[in-house]
Structures are given as C-alpha cells and as structure tokens.
Design a protein around this motif. Structure first.
Motif, short mmCIF file in Angstrom:
data_model
loop_
_atom_site.label_atom_id
_atom_site.label_comp_id
_atom_site.label_asym_id
_atom_site.label_seq_id
_atom_site.Cartn_x
_atom_site.Cartn_y
_atom_site.Cartn_z
N SER A 1 -2.27 -10.24 -2.09
CA SER A 1 -3.70 -10.26 -2.42
C SER A 1 -4.05 -9.05 -3.29
CB SER A 1 -4.53 -10.22 -1.13
OG SER A 1 -5.87 -9.96 -1.44
N ALA A 2 -4.83 -9.33 -4.34
CA ALA A 2 -5.31 -8.24 -5.20
C ALA A 2 -6.20 -7.30 -4.39
CB ALA A 2 -6.08 -8.81 -6.39
N ASP A 3 -6.84 -7.84 -3.36
CA ASP A 3 -7.73 -7.00 -2.53
C ASP A 3 -6.95 -5.84 -1.89
OD1 ASP A 3 -9.92 -8.52 -3.08
OD2 ASP A 3 -9.75 -9.77 -1.28
N TRP A 4 -5.67 -6.05 -1.59
CA TRP A 4 -4.87 -4.98 -0.99
C TRP A 4 -4.81 -3.79 -1.93
CZ3 TRP A 4 -0.07 -8.49 0.45
CH2 TRP A 4 -0.48 -9.42 1.43
N CYS A 5 -4.56 -4.07 -3.22
CA CYS A 5 -4.47 -2.98 -4.20
C CYS A 5 -5.83 -2.33 -4.39
CB CYS A 5 -3.98 -3.52 -5.55
SG CYS A 5 -2.40 -4.38 -5.44
N GLU A 6 -6.88 -3.17 -4.43
CA GLU A 6 -8.22 -2.61 -4.64
C GLU A 6 -8.64 -1.75 -3.46
OE1 GLU A 6 -9.15 -2.93 -7.61
OE2 GLU A 6 -7.90 -4.63 -8.17
N SER A 7 -8.22 -2.15 -2.24
CA SER A 7 -8.61 -1.36 -1.06
C SER A 7 -7.94 0.01 -1.09
CB SER A 7 -8.27 -2.10 0.23
OG SER A 7 -6.87 -2.12 0.41
N TRP A 8 -6.73 0.06 -1.65
CA TRP A 8 -6.03 1.35 -1.76
C TRP A 8 -6.81 2.28 -2.69
CZ3 TRP A 8 -3.87 3.53 -6.24
CH2 TRP A 8 -3.13 4.71 -6.02
N GLN A 9 -7.25 1.73 -3.81
CA GLN A 9 -8.01 2.52 -4.77
C GLN A 9 -9.36 2.96 -4.18
OE1 GLN A 9 -7.70 3.95 -7.62
NE2 GLN A 9 -9.84 4.28 -8.17
N ALA A 10 -9.99 2.04 -3.42
CA ALA A 10 -11.32 2.31 -2.88
C ALA A 10 -11.32 3.55 -1.98
CB ALA A 10 -11.82 1.09 -2.11
N GLU A 11 -10.19 3.83 -1.34
CA GLU A 11 -10.11 5.00 -0.46
C GLU A 11 -10.31 6.32 -1.19
OE1 GLU A 11 -6.58 5.08 1.86
OE2 GLU A 11 -6.95 3.06 2.66
N PHE A 12 -10.16 6.29 -2.53
CA PHE A 12 -10.30 7.53 -3.30
C PHE A 12 -11.74 7.81 -3.71
CE2 PHE A 12 -5.81 6.61 -4.26
CZ PHE A 12 -5.28 7.82 -3.84
N ARG A 13 -12.62 6.84 -3.49
CA ARG A 13 -13.97 7.01 -4.03
C ARG A 13 -14.65 8.26 -3.49
NH1 ARG A 13 -14.36 1.23 -5.13
NH2 ARG A 13 -13.11 1.21 -7.03
N LEU B 1 -4.38 4.28 -10.79
CA LEU B 1 -3.12 3.57 -10.97
C LEU B 1 -3.43 2.12 -11.29
CD1 LEU B 1 0.01 3.41 -10.45
CD2 LEU B 1 -0.55 2.96 -8.08
N PHE B 2 -2.69 1.55 -12.22
CA PHE B 2 -2.86 0.13 -12.52
C PHE B 2 -1.61 -0.64 -12.14
CE2 PHE B 2 -5.78 2.22 -15.44
CZ PHE B 2 -6.92 1.46 -15.28
N LEU C 1 0.83 -1.21 0.00
CA LEU C 1 0.00 0.00 0.00
C LEU C 1 0.87 1.26 0.00
CD1 LEU C 1 -2.43 -1.81 0.32
CD2 LEU C 1 -3.23 -0.36 2.17
N SER C 2 1.96 1.23 0.76
CA SER C 2 2.80 2.43 0.78
C SER C 2 3.51 2.60 -0.56
CB SER C 2 3.73 2.40 1.99
OG SER C 2 5.05 2.25 1.62
N GLY C 3 3.87 1.50 -1.22
CA GLY C 3 4.49 1.58 -2.55
C GLY C 3 3.52 2.12 -3.59
N LEU C 4 2.24 1.70 -3.49
CA LEU C 4 1.22 2.21 -4.42
C LEU C 4 1.05 3.72 -4.23
CD1 LEU C 4 -1.50 -0.57 -4.07
CD2 LEU C 4 -0.21 -0.05 -6.14
N GLU C 5 0.94 4.12 -2.97
CA GLU C 5 0.71 5.53 -2.65
C GLU C 5 1.89 6.38 -3.14
OE1 GLU C 5 -1.99 6.68 -1.28
OE2 GLU C 5 -1.44 8.71 -0.67
N GLU C 6 3.10 5.91 -2.85
CA GLU C 6 4.30 6.66 -3.24
C GLU C 6 4.40 6.75 -4.76
OE1 GLU C 6 7.97 5.48 -1.27
OE2 GLU C 6 9.13 6.20 -2.98
N SER C 7 4.16 5.64 -5.44
CA SER C 7 4.25 5.63 -6.91
C SER C 7 3.26 6.64 -7.49
CB SER C 7 3.93 4.24 -7.46
OG SER C 7 4.83 3.31 -6.94
N TRP C 8 2.02 6.56 -7.00
CA TRP C 8 0.98 7.44 -7.53
C TRP C 8 1.31 8.91 -7.25
CZ3 TRP C 8 -2.61 10.26 -4.38
CH2 TRP C 8 -3.56 10.98 -5.13
N LYS C 9 1.80 9.20 -6.06
CA LYS C 9 2.12 10.59 -5.72
C LYS C 9 3.21 11.16 -6.62
CE LYS C 9 0.55 11.26 -1.03
NZ LYS C 9 0.86 11.19 0.38
N PHE C 10 4.03 10.28 -7.20
CA PHE C 10 5.07 10.73 -8.13
C PHE C 10 4.59 10.67 -9.59
CE2 PHE C 10 8.34 9.42 -4.76
CZ PHE C 10 8.57 10.73 -4.38
N GLY C 11 3.30 10.49 -9.79
CA GLY C 11 2.74 10.56 -11.14
C GLY C 11 2.82 9.27 -11.94
#
Ligand SMILES: [Zn+2]
Length: 450
Positions: free
Chosen positions: A140-152, A169-170, A117-127
């Motif tokens: 788990s794919a659910d970990w990535c999906e839960s990160w995205q869900a926080e933006f809804r 982010l994909f 989750l921290s890697g996803l957040e950091e990557s996204w924050k850098f564009g």
C-alpha cells in the motif's frame, strides 16, 4: 519564505568540480545558489557552517526490494558446482522463508508493512533519496506516506523547513509481474492495475508524497516472465510513461535456462510453470531486443551480458540502463561484472542495493565504495555519478533528486570525513572512500537543536 545559507568545507556537485569552502543557499527546499562565494544579497540570511565533511547530491538506489528489509542476516547462497553462489539455492531460501511466514499464521500484511517501513527508514538514514522498488501484493502506498507523515512535527524550525520542504525520500514503485501460469499472470496484472488506479486516485502532488507516479512495471526475470508478458508491460509503460525494470543476465544458471532450457533452473521451475507458459520463455537476447523498444528500461544486474548484447544496448543508451549491485554481486561470487565493457559501449550504468536477502544493508554509499574498489580505473567520480546525476538524468528526475545545482531540490547527502579536511580534489575522493557512512544533510548534528 525560509532561507538558509550553508557554508561547507566541501560541496560535491559531481557534474562539476568539487567546491572547497563553498556556499549553498537554500530557500524552501530549493537550491538557489551554489559556488565558492556568497553573494551580498544573502549576507543577512541565517548561516550554518559545516566542517569535517562533504555535501553530495541525494543518493539514488536504482534497484531494491524494500519488502525484504526485515531479513538480517542476508540469506546464504550455497556454492554451486563451479563455486559460485547458487541462484536456485538462494531462491529456495527466499521461498522457504516466505512459506514459513505464511504457515505461522501471522498477519502477512503487517509483517510486510513493517519491513517496508524499516527499509525506508534505513535507506533514508544512509542518505538515499530515491528508491526504485520492486513491489508485490499486498502493498500500500499509504505505508510509505505514513512513514513520511511522522516527520511533519519535527519540521518546525526555520532552518529545517528551509532545507526539507517536501518528502525526504521518494519511492518509484515497480509492480512485479510473473506469468508462470495463467492464474499467476492474472493475479499480478490485476494487482498492477489496482495499484495504478489507487495511486492515480490519491491525486499525488508534484512533491508532497513519497510514491512517484506513473508506476513502473517489473517483469520479474526471464525464467518467470515470458516474452509476451514483457511485450504487455512495454505497451503499458509506453502509454503511461512509467519505467520498466527487469532482472536479466543475473546468473549463469539463468542463461542456461533462458537460452538453452537446461541447468538447475529447469527442475526448479518445472513444478511452478505450465507447459503453455514455458513455451513462451524468451532468450536473454530476445528480452534485450524488447527492452530496447521501451521508453525507459532498467536491467537489474546484467552480470553476464555478452559482447553482442552490450553492442545491441550501446545503440539504445536513452532507452536502457544497467543497474550493477556490487555487494549482491559479491554475495553470489559471480564472475567479474562487465562494467568496463558497458562503460566503453556508453551504456548508462547505475548502482543499486538489491534486497537485504543478498546484502547486509541498504546503503547506496557502501555500494559506491564497493564499486570504486572493484573498478578503481573507472574512478570515484564516475561511480558517484552512477548513484546520483546519472540515474537522475536518465529518469528525468534531476529537479527532484540526484543533482546539486541551482533549481534542484535540496534533498542532499552529508558524508562525515574521518581524516583531516582534504586539501585538494584527489584527497577529497580518497577521504570519501574511507568514510564510514553517508546520511541525510538534515541529520547533521548542527540541525539537531534547531
Ligand atoms: Zn532484485
């Protein structure tokens, strides 16, 4: 339908000349217009004017290990006898860290989930908008999906929902395969099969989710993945349509072991590998020949590819691409990367961060700046294509990410420029090279109060 007009000092499609004082029209997350003028039909649409920066396509990270994103600072590569960073010495540190986490009695799954989750957040924050990620169990794919869900929730305003109508982010997961013993082989192959069926079972929508399918496979490296394991992975991706990603020709130590069964890798791997699997280790050339039969393969690093190997790859530019990780390359103090010979051979060359075990952060933009400094003769535009349009075209994901053109999704990146607005293309690229950071376009302060 939510429509938004963005007027920007600079719009940089990369595959065509940068547009000064240009207009982008975005409707429900899709680019419907881009040029230096605004057609009359969009005159009454909401408009935001961005100054002091440039819009570039969404950045693509072609090689990463998100699960190591909690490492800070990165692990030191001790000097070997020729003054390079030792791969074996560094791998020992990676494994010692893993062992100490396992022995500490903490919940390993939770540690890994947080790191990803921290890697996803950091990557996204850098564009960054697309990550090719080597994954290992547990994952788990659910970990990535839960990160995205926080933006809804924050997506309430019309302006933001016009801009980001899908995932921000994909991730393209590539399951790491290792076969130093039969039990390790069974473990990694079963994990790959389970992951594939779980992702299929999630019935992913074409753009509503973070994890992209079909999953890819990542036979780890020539010292941990045999010829027959790579052949197995090739059969899988040939039928599934997934990609293959493999660390190859990364260090001189690896070449010594894979090609001549000597050097520091030999005593390092001996306790881990059984005789039967050791007999199946392939040379760099054999692995390259196998990868050339792949539908799509990425070679992570390729730092020590020789002329004969580059010649082989130059006959398969639609099958194999090389991912250069500039700051990881510097971390190990390798000899100069063969980027020029790769480009001369017309082999696709992309950029990746690798992991935070060998890189201070996950900014693809910083990799771009580092590559531009290491090989200025190839030019900033070439290197920008290497982390946007190039991998997007090679991977067939141009409509999702990595391009800035009509019909593409509006997953775009904003680069604030430090110095005064550049007046021509040359000044623009100079300013981009001096910029401090890149960020998602939707994080521009103009959207903060919308
Ligand atoms: Zn790697």
């Amino acid at each position: 339908m939510a429509t938004l007009v963005i007027a920007s000092d600079w719009i940089v499609p990369v595959e065509s000349p940068a547009i000064s004082k240009g207009f982008l029209v975005i409707r429900d997350g899709l680019i419907v217009h881009v040029s230096d003028r605004l057609p009359d039909c969009y005159e009454n649409c909401p408009l935001v004017r961005l100054v002091g920066g440039a819009i570039v396509p969404g950045l693509i990270n072609a090689h990463c290990h998100l699960e190591l994103s909690d490492i800070d600072p990165c692990l030191i590569a001790p000097a070997n006898d020729i003054g390079h960073g030792s791969m074996v010495g560094w791998l020992n540190q990676v494994m010692a860290r893993k062992k100490s986490i396992a022995n500490s009695g903490v919940d390993i799954e939770e540690i890994k989930r947080k790191a990803i989750l921290s890697g996803l957040e950091e990557s996204w924050k850098f564009g960054t908008r697309w990550i090719i990620d080597n994954i290992t169990a547990p994952w788990s794919a659910d970990w990535c999906e839960s990160w995205q869900a926080e933006f809804r929730d924050p997506l309430k305003s019309d302006r933001l929902s016009a801009l980001v109508a899908q995932s921000r982010l994909f991730v393209q997961p590539c399951v790491e395969l290792v076969d130093v013993t039969q039990s390790r082989l069974t473990e990694t192959v079963e994990f790959a099969q389970r992951t594939e069926s779980t992702l299929k079972g999630m019935s992913l929508g074409e753009s509503a989710n973070v994890c992209h399918t079909p999953i890819g496979l990542a036979p780890h490296a020539p010292y941990t993945a045999s010829k027959r394991l790579v052949e197995y992975a090739l059969r899988c991706v040939s039928s599934s349509g997934g990609i293959l990603s493999m660390h190859l020709a990364e260090s001189l130590e690896e070449l010594d072991y894979a090609d001549r069964r000597q050097g520091p890798f030999k005593p390092w791997i001996t306790p881990w590998i059984d005789a039967e699997h050791a007999s199946q280790i392939g040379s760099i050339q054999v692995h390259l020949q196998l990868l050339c039969t792949s539908p799509k393969a990425l070679i992570a690093h390729g730092n020590y590819l020789g002329d004969r190997q580059i010649e082989l790859l130059s006959s398969h530019p639609h099958q194999v691409a090389i991912v250069y990780c500039p700051r990881t390359h510097q971390h190990f103090r390798h000899l100069e990367h063969p980027a020029r010979r790769i480009v001369k051979g017309q082999i696709p060359l992309f950029l990746g961060t690798d992991s935070k075990a060998s890189n201070p952060d996950l900014s693809v933009f910083k990799e771009w700046q580092t590559a531009c400094k290491a090989f200025p003769d190839l030019g900033p535009k070439f290197w920008m294509a290497a982390c946007t349009t190039g991998p997007a075209k090679f991977l067939g994901i141009e409509k999702l990410v990595g391009t800035l053109r009509v019909g593409s999704k509006s997953l775009l990146t904003w680069v604030p420029l430090e110095r005064q607005t550049p007046e021509n293309q040359e000044q623009l690229w100079e300013s981009l090279l001096e910029a401090n950071r890149a960020m998602p376009l939707e994080c521009h302060p103009i959207f903060a109060d919308s």
